[in-house]
Scaffold this motif. Structure first.
Motif, short mmCIF file in Angstrom:
data_model
loop_
_atom_site.label_atom_id
_atom_site.label_comp_id
_atom_site.label_asym_id
_atom_site.label_seq_id
_atom_site.Cartn_x
_atom_site.Cartn_y
_atom_site.Cartn_z
N CYS B 23 0.91 -1.01 -0.03
CA CYS B 23 -0.32 0.24 -0.02
C CYS B 23 0.92 1.18 -0.11
CB CYS B 23 -0.84 0.05 1.06
SG CYS B 23 -1.70 1.65 1.51
N ASP B 24 0.33 2.14 -0.79
CA ASP B 24 1.29 3.62 -0.89
C ASP B 24 0.09 4.63 -0.63
OD1 ASP B 24 3.00 5.30 -3.26
OD2 ASP B 24 3.01 5.37 -1.33
N PRO B 25 0.13 5.11 0.68
CA PRO B 25 -1.07 6.35 0.97
C PRO B 25 -0.82 7.47 0.23
CG PRO B 25 0.78 6.16 2.57
CD PRO B 25 1.36 4.96 1.73
N ILE B 26 -1.72 8.25 0.27
CA ILE B 26 -1.65 9.49 -0.17
C ILE B 26 -0.32 10.39 0.56
CG2 ILE B 26 -2.70 11.93 0.05
CD1 ILE B 26 -5.49 10.39 -0.27
N SER B 27 0.53 11.04 -0.43
CA SER B 27 1.44 11.76 -0.03
C SER B 27 1.31 12.60 1.18
CB SER B 27 2.22 12.59 -1.15
OG SER B 27 3.36 13.32 -0.61
N GLY B 28 2.03 12.78 2.42
CA GLY B 28 1.84 13.64 3.47
C GLY B 28 0.86 12.94 4.38
N HIS B 29 0.11 11.90 4.17
CA HIS B 29 -0.67 11.34 5.44
C HIS B 29 0.04 10.49 6.43
CE1 HIS B 29 -4.95 11.59 3.16
NE2 HIS B 29 -4.34 12.70 3.27
N ALA B 30 -0.09 10.85 7.59
CA ALA B 30 0.80 10.11 8.60
C ALA B 30 0.03 8.96 9.03
CB ALA B 30 0.88 11.26 9.72
N THR B 31 -1.17 8.84 9.10
CA THR B 31 -1.83 7.56 9.73
C THR B 31 -2.24 6.69 8.43
OG1 THR B 31 -2.85 9.18 11.26
CG2 THR B 31 -3.80 7.00 10.95
N LEU B 46 -7.36 -3.89 11.14
CA LEU B 46 -6.20 -4.88 11.43
C LEU B 46 -5.29 -4.39 12.05
CD1 LEU B 46 -6.14 -7.12 8.28
CD2 LEU B 46 -7.24 -7.96 10.53
N VAL B 47 -4.75 -3.12 11.75
CA VAL B 47 -3.48 -2.62 12.02
C VAL B 47 -3.52 -1.24 11.52
CG1 VAL B 47 -2.12 -3.11 10.14
CG2 VAL B 47 -1.05 -2.60 12.45
N GLN B 48 -3.27 -0.38 12.72
CA GLN B 48 -3.04 1.30 12.48
C GLN B 48 -1.69 1.55 12.64
OE1 GLN B 48 -5.68 3.69 14.75
NE2 GLN B 48 -4.85 5.63 13.86
N PHE B 49 -1.16 2.59 11.61
CA PHE B 49 0.11 3.10 11.86
C PHE B 49 0.07 4.63 11.84
CE2 PHE B 49 2.95 -0.51 10.87
CZ PHE B 49 2.57 -1.36 10.21
N GLN B 50 0.82 5.09 12.81
CA GLN B 50 1.07 6.69 12.88
C GLN B 50 2.51 6.73 12.52
OE1 GLN B 50 -0.86 8.90 13.15
NE2 GLN B 50 0.35 10.81 13.22
N LEU B 91 -8.24 -3.85 2.62
CA LEU B 91 -8.38 -2.42 2.21
C LEU B 91 -7.26 -1.59 2.85
CD1 LEU B 91 -12.17 -1.85 2.29
CD2 LEU B 91 -10.96 -1.35 0.52
N CYS B 92 -6.61 -0.79 2.23
CA CYS B 92 -5.56 -0.04 2.74
C CYS B 92 -6.14 1.37 2.90
CB CYS B 92 -4.46 0.11 2.08
SG CYS B 92 -3.14 1.29 2.81
N ALA B 93 -6.11 2.27 3.69
CA ALA B 93 -6.63 3.69 3.76
C ALA B 93 -5.49 4.56 4.60
CB ALA B 93 -7.90 3.60 4.67
N SER B 94 -5.75 5.94 4.40
CA SER B 94 -4.91 6.66 5.04
C SER B 94 -5.67 7.87 5.39
CB SER B 94 -3.67 7.15 4.02
OG SER B 94 -3.98 7.75 3.11
N SER B 95 -5.17 8.71 6.42
CA SER B 95 -5.80 10.07 6.62
C SER B 95 -4.54 10.93 7.03
CB SER B 95 -6.83 9.75 7.84
OG SER B 95 -6.06 9.31 9.12
N TYR B 105 -9.23 8.02 3.36
CA TYR B 105 -9.33 7.71 2.04
C TYR B 105 -8.75 6.23 1.75
CZ TYR B 105 -9.47 12.74 1.65
OH TYR B 105 -10.03 14.20 1.83
N PHE B 106 -9.63 5.72 1.13
CA PHE B 106 -9.32 4.26 0.90
C PHE B 106 -8.92 3.85 -0.56
CE2 PHE B 106 -11.33 1.93 4.38
CZ PHE B 106 -12.17 2.92 4.70
N GLY B 107 -7.96 2.82 -0.66
CA GLY B 107 -7.63 2.31 -1.92
C GLY B 107 -8.69 1.41 -2.45
#
Lengths: 112, 115
Positions: B23-31, B46-50, B91-95, B105-107
């Motif tokens: 997964c490649d999140p939206i640029s600048g999204h920390a989460t 499943l898992v959340q990253f900061q 599903l991968c997502a970022s915020s 925002y989801f992939g």
């Protein structure tokens, strides 16, 4: 873990009909309620983020209301079109910073 | 418009094999989030990253699932060994950050079928 429910599970409406469905969530320690539209073979698309009791948001023919005291949100679609066919997901978070918990979704089919 | 990129879109694997999703999140999204969605149910976290740190992996079956986000940008979710019950959409997502009032925002998701 929050318990988020949605009803109905699925519904079929005719093109031009207006429709609505419900998201129920725990009212205690509420923080935010999100609505997403998920079309087949696409990514879920954010519709609304709602935080305040009595909040009402609108995007084109779609609108949503929020009642945090009783723990529910309604999503309304006015004059349904076939392109509105999708699964509508809501997700709720409490103010302990718990992550979103999604409901199971309402699957809408709009028949031409 | 920036998007969350995921690959592969579809994966069929045999039971007991290893499988990985990227997964490649939206640029600048920390989460960054990884969700699993089984038909008829809502997405389950499943898992959340900061940035590069795991902040919630309480629902991740750690005996067979692992996730990493080494440089705080893209992320990999691995399953080894895969089991029949792992068949689902991942599903991968970022915020922007961990604030639960932010839009997520989801992939497009990765469909996994284990045979």
């Amino acid at each position: 873990i929050l318990n988020v429910e949605q009803s109905p599970q699925s519904l079929h409406v005719q093109e031009g009909d207006s429709t609505n469905f419900t998201c129920s969530f725990p009212s205690s320690n509420f923080y935010a309620l999100h609505w997403y539209r998920w079309e087949t073979a696409k990514s879920p698309e954010a519709l609304f983020v709602m935080t305040l009791n009595g909040d009402e948001k609108k995007k084109g023919r779609i609108s949503a209301t929020l009642n945090t005291k009783e723990g529910y949100s309604y999503l309304y679609i006015k004059g349904s079109q076939p392109e509105d066919s999708a699964t509508y997901l809501c997700a709720s978070a409490d103010n302990y910073g718990q992550n979103f918990v999604f409901g199971p979704g309402t699957r809408l089919s709009v028949l031409p | 418009e920036a998007e969350v990129a995921q690959s592969p879109r579809y994966k069929i694997t045999e039971k007991s094999q290893a499988v990985a999703f990227w997964c490649d999140p939206i640029s600048g999204h920390a989460t960054l989030y990884w969700y699993r969605q089984i038909l008829g149910q809502g997405p389950e976290l499943l898992v959340q990253f900061q940035d590069e740190s795991v902040v919630d992996d309480s629902q991740l079956p750690k005996d067979r699932f692992s996730a990493e986000r080494l440089k705080g940008v893209d992320s990999t979710l691995k399953i080894q060994p895969a089991e029949l019950g792992d068949s689902a959409m991942y599903l991968c997502a970022s915020s922007r950050d961990r604030n639960n009032g932010n839009t997520i925002y989801f992939g497009e998701g990765s469909w996994l079928t284990v045979v």
